[in-house]
Design a protein around this motif. Sequence first.
Motif, PDB file in Angstrom:
ATOM      1  N   ALA A  72      29.494  32.682  39.481  1.00 15.44           N
ATOM      2  CA  ALA A  72      30.780  32.243  39.254  1.00 15.44           C
ATOM      3  C   ALA A  72      31.202  30.925  38.558  1.00 15.44           C
ATOM      4  O   ALA A  72      32.114  30.675  37.854  1.00 15.44           O
ATOM      5  N   SER A  76      32.893  30.338  35.295  1.00 13.28           N
ATOM      6  CA  SER A  76      34.672  29.799  35.191  1.00 13.28           C
ATOM      7  C   SER A  76      34.503  28.463  34.595  1.00 13.28           C
ATOM      8  O   SER A  76      35.371  28.049  33.959  1.00 13.28           O
ATOM      9  N   ARG A 147      32.517  38.453  41.683  1.00 16.66           N
ATOM     10  CA  ARG A 147      33.979  38.944  41.103  1.00 16.66           C
ATOM     11  C   ARG A 147      34.908  38.511  42.099  1.00 16.66           C
ATOM     12  O   ARG A 147      36.011  38.187  41.507  1.00 16.66           O
ATOM     13  N   THR A 148      34.539  38.394  43.094  1.00 20.95           N
ATOM     14  CA  THR A 148      35.625  37.578  44.217  1.00 20.95           C
ATOM     15  C   THR A 148      35.979  36.278  43.858  1.00 20.95           C
ATOM     16  O   THR A 148      36.993  35.778  43.800  1.00 20.95           O
ATOM     17  N   LEU A 150      35.225  34.419  41.049  1.00 19.39           N
ATOM     18  CA  LEU A 150      35.535  34.138  39.775  1.00 19.39           C
ATOM     19  C   LEU A 150      36.813  33.892  39.412  1.00 19.39           C
ATOM     20  O   LEU A 150      37.264  32.905  38.632  1.00 19.39           O
ATOM     21  N   PRO A 151      38.038  34.696  39.345  1.00 21.46           N
ATOM     22  CA  PRO A 151      39.415  34.444  39.479  1.00 21.46           C
ATOM     23  C   PRO A 151      39.725  33.193  39.912  1.00 21.46           C
ATOM     24  O   PRO A 151      40.650  32.300  39.275  1.00 21.46           O
ATOM     25  N   LEU A 152      39.319  32.879  41.308  1.00 26.00           N
ATOM     26  CA  LEU A 152      39.810  31.546  41.707  1.00 26.00           C
ATOM     27  C   LEU A 152      39.284  30.327  41.208  1.00 26.00           C
ATOM     28  O   LEU A 152      39.815  29.402  41.191  1.00 26.00           O
ATOM     29  N   GLU A 154      38.450  30.216  38.035  1.00 29.16           N
ATOM     30  CA  GLU A 154      38.954  29.968  36.795  1.00 29.16           C
ATOM     31  C   GLU A 154      40.399  29.272  36.913  1.00 29.16           C
ATOM     32  O   GLU A 154      40.691  28.486  36.300  1.00 29.16           O
ATOM     33  N   GLN A 155      41.083  29.528  38.027  1.00 31.96           N
ATOM     34  CA  GLN A 155      42.414  29.078  38.302  1.00 31.96           C
ATOM     35  C   GLN A 155      42.297  27.451  38.768  1.00 31.96           C
ATOM     36  O   GLN A 155      42.989  26.784  38.273  1.00 31.96           O
TER      37      GLN A 155
END
Length: 274
Positions: A72, A76, A147-148, A150-152, A154-155
Motif C-alpha cells: 500500500a 500510494s 486494499r483496506t 490503499l485508499p487512505l 492515497e488520500q
Amino acid sequence: MIRWGLVIATYLIVGLMLVLPPVVVLSEALREGIGPAVATLADPDAVSAFRLTLEMTIASVIFNTIFGVLAAWLISKYRFPLRGLLVALIEIPISISPVVAGLVWLLLFGTQGWWGTALERMHIAVAFAPPGILLATIFVTFPYVARTLLPLMEQQGRDVEEAAMLLGASFWQILFYVTLPNARWALLSGILLTTARAMGEFGAVSVVSGHIPGLTETMPLHIETLYNGYQSVAAFTMAALLAIMAMATVWLRSVFEARALRLPEPDVQEGGRA
C-alpha cells in the motif's frame, strides 16, 4: 409506505440469510445438551483442527500485514511503470475460485507437480502438509490489508512523509511514526478482515491439505469430516465455535470502524515530530 416496505423487506432478508443460519447451527449443537457439545471439543482431532486453524491464521495474518503495508505504501506514494497491473495482480485472489488456487499449489508442490519430486528428495513436504495449507491461506487472504490501506494512504498524500524525510527521519521511522498512526483504524480493520477470512477458508485448503484427520484438517475441513461421518452434534458444535470466532472478529472490525468515524485522526504535525 415504500420506505417501510423496504425496511421490512431488508430486515426479513437479513434475518433469513444472515441471522437464521447461526441460530440453527447453535441450536443443533445444543440439541443433546451443552455437556455432550462441549465434550466433542475435547476430541484430539478437534483440538488438532483448532490449533492448526489458529496457527495458519496467525501466520497468514502476519505475512499479509507486512506485505499489505509495504505494498500500500509503494502503490500510494510512488508512480512507476505497470502500477495498475500490480494493483490488479494483488486483487486476483478476490476474483479467482479458491479451489483453483488450491489446484495451482498442488500442481507446483504435489508429488507429481513441477517441484514435487525435487522437494521429496530433500524430504520437504509442502502439499498435504501445513506449509501447503499456509500457502493456500496466504493466497486467499492476500489482498485485504493492502486494499483496506490503499485508499487512505492515497488520500494522505506525501507531504508529511517528505517533511519528515527532510528532518532526517529514516524510512522505518516515517512508516511507524507518521504514516501508520494516521491509518491505524484502517490497518486494524484490514487485519481483522484477513483473520476472519483465514479462519473460514475451505476450498483452497481442502484441495492442498489432503484432508488428513489430526494432521492437516483445519476447523472447516474437520466440520465436513464430522458431518459426513454422521456426527452431527460434533459437527455443529465445531461449526458454532467457528461461527462465534468469525462473528467476534467481524464485531471487533465494526467497533474499530465506528471509532475511526467518530475520532479525529492524530494531528499530522504531532506525527511528524514523533
